[in-house]
Structures are given as structure tokens and as C-alpha cells.
Design an enzyme around this catalytic site. Structure first.
Site, short mmCIF file in Angstrom:
data_model
loop_
_atom_site.label_atom_id
_atom_site.label_comp_id
_atom_site.label_asym_id
_atom_site.label_seq_id
_atom_site.Cartn_x
_atom_site.Cartn_y
_atom_site.Cartn_z
N GLY A 14 -23.47 -39.66 83.07
CA GLY A 14 -24.54 -39.38 81.40
C GLY A 14 -24.43 -36.95 81.80
N ARG A 66 -22.33 -60.72 72.56
CA ARG A 66 -22.50 -58.84 71.77
C ARG A 66 -23.31 -58.79 71.38
NH1 ARG A 66 -18.46 -56.25 74.84
NH2 ARG A 66 -16.50 -56.99 75.48
N MET A 91 -19.33 -47.18 77.61
CA MET A 91 -18.61 -48.98 77.93
C MET A 91 -18.73 -50.27 77.75
SD MET A 91 -16.83 -46.42 79.06
CE MET A 91 -15.11 -46.55 80.37
N ARG A 92 -19.02 -50.19 76.57
CA ARG A 92 -19.37 -51.25 75.86
C ARG A 92 -18.11 -51.58 74.90
NH1 ARG A 92 -20.06 -55.80 78.68
NH2 ARG A 92 -20.85 -56.41 76.93
N ASN A 108 -18.25 -40.41 69.11
CA ASN A 108 -18.11 -40.70 70.34
C ASN A 108 -17.07 -39.33 70.85
OD1 ASN A 108 -17.75 -42.39 72.57
ND2 ASN A 108 -15.81 -43.47 71.56
N HIS A 110 -13.98 -38.85 73.65
CA HIS A 110 -12.83 -39.76 74.47
C HIS A 110 -12.05 -39.27 75.02
CE1 HIS A 110 -9.89 -43.69 74.94
NE2 HIS A 110 -9.21 -42.75 74.86
N GLU A 144 -11.99 -49.57 64.75
CA GLU A 144 -11.37 -49.67 65.42
C GLU A 144 -11.25 -49.16 66.79
OE1 GLU A 144 -6.00 -49.11 64.36
OE2 GLU A 144 -7.57 -49.25 63.04
N ASP A 146 -11.65 -46.46 68.86
CA ASP A 146 -10.81 -44.75 69.60
C ASP A 146 -10.21 -44.59 68.13
OD1 ASP A 146 -12.46 -44.93 71.78
OD2 ASP A 146 -10.50 -45.57 72.74
N GLU A 175 -14.82 -31.84 77.67
CA GLU A 175 -15.76 -32.76 77.04
C GLU A 175 -17.08 -31.96 76.77
OE1 GLU A 175 -15.36 -36.85 78.40
OE2 GLU A 175 -13.62 -36.17 79.09
C1 GRF Z 1 -15.78 -39.07 80.10
O1 GRF Z 1 -14.78 -39.07 79.75
C2 GRF Z 1 -15.92 -40.12 79.06
O2 GRF Z 1 -15.06 -39.37 78.29
C3 GRF Z 1 -16.21 -41.07 78.89
O3 GRF Z 1 -16.50 -41.90 80.03
C4 GRF Z 1 -16.61 -40.55 81.30
C5 GRF Z 1 -18.19 -40.30 80.89
O4 GRF Z 1 -18.64 -39.46 81.41
N1 GRF Z 1 -15.32 -42.49 77.71
P1 GRF Z 1 -20.19 -39.12 81.74
O5 GRF Z 1 -21.06 -39.85 81.98
O6 GRF Z 1 -19.85 -38.09 80.78
O7 GRF Z 1 -20.32 -37.82 83.05
#
Ligand code: GRF
Length: 200
Positions: A14, A66, A91-92, A108, A110, A144, A146, A175
Site C-alpha cells: 500500500g 469473480r 492484484m485482481r 489505476n 501500472h 480491457e 491496462d 509512482e
Molecule cells: C506498484 O508497483 C503498482 O504499480 C503495482 O503493484 C505495486 C504496488 O505497490 N501494480 P504498493 O502496494 O503501492 O506499495
């Protein structure tokens, strides 16, 4: 003017969620974090969210299809009054119906320069491809994977001797900056994509 109510979906540590919450709580992003939801019980991000005073929820995806899982997430989002959903390391794979219910209201991040390297293991794949730069993208979520409209991208140079882990660590720092900056622009209705450049 009332602040946009934001829910953040996570699965792990997180760190992006913390960056978003801190940006909102400091006033840098005029929005209000109303929920942090994890599909993994005990995800590290849940305790961090609670420490920041943000309500948390867990919807364990295990043993459910799902659609059932997404319905429980939807119920929590509605209960929290969420108006915008930020996926941050969630991650789902989500059902089309759930995603379509949030069209234009779900973002999101990525860890690649989309449309390159959709899916998993992006850092290793960027290195294997011999990329000179790598980075991350904030985009709208569409059914679709990403592929939704790009709201911003940040790039770093790939260094000689980089490993997937060293590259991931540099991209992750970016990020945090990129996601907060894109969220600020999004809630302000700015539509052009943002470009950020990080250090090597
Ligand atoms: C990040 O690199 C995000 O882009 C990817 O998973 C990672 C999550 O990191 N999909 P965090 O949980 O925000 O530390």
C-alpha cells in the site's frame, strides 16, 4: 465545494495508497479518502490506512467467483459513499460489469510505460527488451487490461547493472509522485496527460 470521495483498492503493502492518502490529507489533492479496501486479509496497507485514520474493509476473494467478489466490493464502495476508485496495487482481475459501473470514475497505476508491458513482471520484461527508459502510467480503468485513457506517465533512465528490483524501487518512488499529481488533475477536471521525468 464538497470534496470528491475516494476509495482506494489494494492487495499489498500500500505505498501508493499512503502517498494518495497523504496528498489528500495535506490538501495537495482536494479529495477525501473514505475507504481503503483490500482483497487480502492482513495486507500491510490496511494497518497503514488505519494509522492514517482512513476506514478500512477486507473482501477476501478466496473461494468466491469473480462476480460474487466484485459484488461485495461494490457494496463496500457504496456503503462508504465512494465517488471515485483508485486501484493501487490491487492484484485482481475485475469483471466487466463491475468496471463498467465505474466508467470514467476508476483509475489505476501500472508499472510500465503503457502500452508497453501490460500485465505482470514489467520490470524484468523492460530489462529483457533492452529498454533505455522505463516508468509508470496512471490510466482510467476499462474492461480491457491496462488499456484505458492515459492520464499521466513518468519515466526514468534504465541504469547499467539495473536488476528488476533496483528498477522497481526507482519506479515505485515515481509512482507515488505521479499518482498524486494525476489524481489532483483528475478531480480538477484537467484532461491532458501529465509527463514526469525522474532521476537515473
Ligand atoms: C506498484 O508497483 C503498482 O504499480 C503495482 O503493484 C505495486 C504496488 O505497490 N501494480 P504498493 O502496494 O503501492 O506499495
Amino acid at each position: 465545494m464538497s470534496l470528491t470521495k475516494v476509495a482506494i483498492l489494494i492487495s499489498g503493502s500500500g505505498s501508493n495508497m499512503v502517498a494518495l492518502v497523504e496528498a489528500m490529507q495535506s490538501g495537495a489533492v482536494p479529495a477525501e479518502p473514505v475507504l481503503v479496501l483490500s482483497n487480502r486479509p492482513g495486507a500491510g496497507g490496511l494497518a497503514k490506512a488505519a494509522a492514517l485514520g482512513v476506514p478500512t474493509a477486507t473482501c477476501d476473494h478466496r473461494g468466491r467467483d469473480r462476480a460474487t467478489h466484485d459484488a461485495s466490493v461494490q457494496a463496500e464502495l457504496e456503503k462508504a459513499g465512494a465517488e471515485l476508485v483508485c486501484c493501487a496495487g490491487y492484484m485482481r482481475i475485475m469483471t466487466d460489469a463491475f468496471v463498467e459501473g465505474w466508467t470514467g470514475r476508476m483509475l489505476n497505476i501500472h508499472p510500465s510505460i503503457l502500452p508497453l508491458f501490460k500485465g505482470l513482471n514489467t520490470h524484468a520484461r523492460a530489462l529483457e527488451a533492452g529498454m533505455a527508459v522505463h516508468g509508470c502510467t496512471v490510466h482510467e480503468v476499462t474492461p480491457e487490461l491496462d488499456s484505458g485513457r492515459i492520464l499521466g506517465q513518468a519515466v526514468v533512465p534504465v541504469a547499467a547493472g539495473d536488476t528488476p528490483d533496483s528498477l522497481a524501487a526507482r519506479v515505485l518512488k515515481l509512482e507515488h509522485r505521479l499518482y498524486s499529481a494525476c489524481l489532483a488533475r483528475f478531480v480538477a477536471g484537467e484532461t491532458g496527460p501529465l509527463a514526469l521525468f525522474g532521476e537515473g
